[in-house]
Design an enzyme around this catalytic site. Structure first.
Site: not given
Ligand code: ADP
Ligand code: MG
Length: 396
Positions: A36, A203, A353, A376
């Protein structure tokens, strides 16, 4: 809409207040990843090369107690910045008062000064994070011009971004902010088709806004990761012990109906008996058997996703395809990431992230057109929301 950029300003002899994102990981005074700081260099360099005075503001972590201040000083960041710029950088261990004002008034053209962590002001009524009007006005009074280069906080209305902006005749975007707006903005508003969105992560509830905004704009939406199984439940498939948000099943049904064949769900998954890398695991198609949870997308799904990606001209990726932190469930994320890296004729964008961490961990980062520096903020941008930090920058 085109925004005023730092290069549109005449910075010579001017005190230029710059909001940067120096929110880097620091442990025991040692900086983990200085990406960063590096990302803010073009804007800082531009100001000093053009004989302006760069006065830098940033938050670092969350300051809740007097104790937190020890770990969350920007001093180590100012030291690293000095190394990177190869010139002295003044650090002022205060966010207001005579010491700061004197230091600013003593600056010469081309000098750089780092103000202490803006969130030190949060100890007294969250003045920074709640955009206290007096604080924004005070900070604005310290300079002649304002530049916002902190995309990572653009989705928040803070004293150091929106507050200063609203007390200045104009506010300009820094080069990093300009780049983020260009890539994310073009992808969402003016993508080259086929436009493919790959959405994953834990989620559905985190990504609903993004899915809704992209349903109309994208040609295909590939879904993977933990949110897949809420969609499975909506389709009446068994999900075993997989992650599910039961209160979002109706919404998932609605999305499936609305998206039609744009929405592509995995046809097979890697399932395990437990949330552990060492648990017994196997690949199954369709229904997830009782006693198993799905932790990655399977090889057939990967092949289908790759097939869709082959002809894509714009790809936005947000959220890993599985639990990539565990090697046995990283393959889906790795292969989709590699397919993204192999697209030489497409604009590829990663936001989020964990997706960014995955891309770096998997070594595909250098092949991606743009990796957003804001988790975010990039999500909210993809949701089509107006970010207050960007709205506060002057339109050209
Ligand atoms: P980002 O930060 O890129 O937006 P998220 O925070 O939404 O992504 O999601 C990342 C998390 O989702 C990771 O820690 C990963 O382990 C979890 N994850 C991905 N697939 C699954 C799954 N099938 N079951 C449980 N957790 C999952
Ligand atoms: Mg995340």
């Amino acid at each position: 809409m085109a925004k005023l950029i730092v290069s549109d300003l005449d910075v010579k002899d001017k005190k230029v207040l710059v909001r940067v994102d120096f929110n880097v990981p620091i442990k025991n005074g040692v900086i983990g990843d200085d990406n960063r700081i590096v990302a803010a260099l073009p804007t800082i360099q531009y100001i000093i090369d053009n004989n302006g005075k760069a006065i830098l503001f940033s938050h670092l972590g969350r300051v809740k107690t007097e104790e937190d201040k020890k770990e969350l000083s920007l001093r180590p960041v100012a030291e690293r910045l000095s190394e990177l710029l190869k010139k002295p950088v003044t650090f002022v261990p205060a966010t207001r008062g005579k010491e700061l004002e004197d230091a600013i008034n003593n600056m010469k053209d081309g000098d750089v000064l780092v103000v202490e962590n803006t969130r030190f002001e949060d100890l007294d009524g969250k003045k920074e994070s709640k955009n206290d009007p007096e604080l924004g006005k005070y900070w604005a009074s310290l300079g002649d011009l304002y530049v916002n280069d902190a995309f990572g906080t653009a989705h928040r209305s803070h004293a150091s971004n929106v507050g200063i902006s609203s007390n200045m005749p104009q506010a300009a975007a820094g080069f990093l902010m300009e780049k983020e707006i260009k890539f994310l903005g073009d992808a969402v508003e003016n993508p080259k088709h086929p436009f493919v969105a790959i959405l994953g992560g834990a989620k559905v509830s985190d990504k609903i806004g993004v899915i809704s905004n992209l349903i109309e704009k994208a040609d295909k939406i590939l879904v993977g990761g933990g949110m897949t199984y809420t969609f499975y439940a909506a389709k009446g498939l068994s999900i075993g012990k997989s992650l599910v948000e039961t209160d979002k099943i109706d919404l998932a049904k609605q999305i499936i109906a609305e998206a039609g064949d744009k929405l592509v769900l995995p046809v097979d998954n890697v399932v395990a008996t437990e949330f552990s890398n060492d648990a017994p695991h196997k690949v199954v198609e369709g229904d997830i058997p009782d006693g198993y949870m799905a932790l990655d997308i399977g090889p057939k799904s990967v092949a289908e996703f790759k097939d869709v990606l082959k002809t894509a001209k714009t790809v936005v990726w947000n959220g890993p395809m599985g639990v990539f932190e565990m090697p046995n469930y990283a393959k889906g994320t790795l292969e989709v990431g590699e397919a993204l890296g192999d697209l030489t004729d497409a604009t590829t964008i990663i936001g989020g992230g964990d997706s960014t961490a995955a891309a770096k961990q998997l070594g595909i980062a250098p092949k991606i057109t743009h990796i957003s520096t804001g988790g975010g903020a990039s999500l909210e941008y993809l949701e089509g929301k107006e970010l207050p930090g960007i709205a506060a920058i002057t339109n050209k």
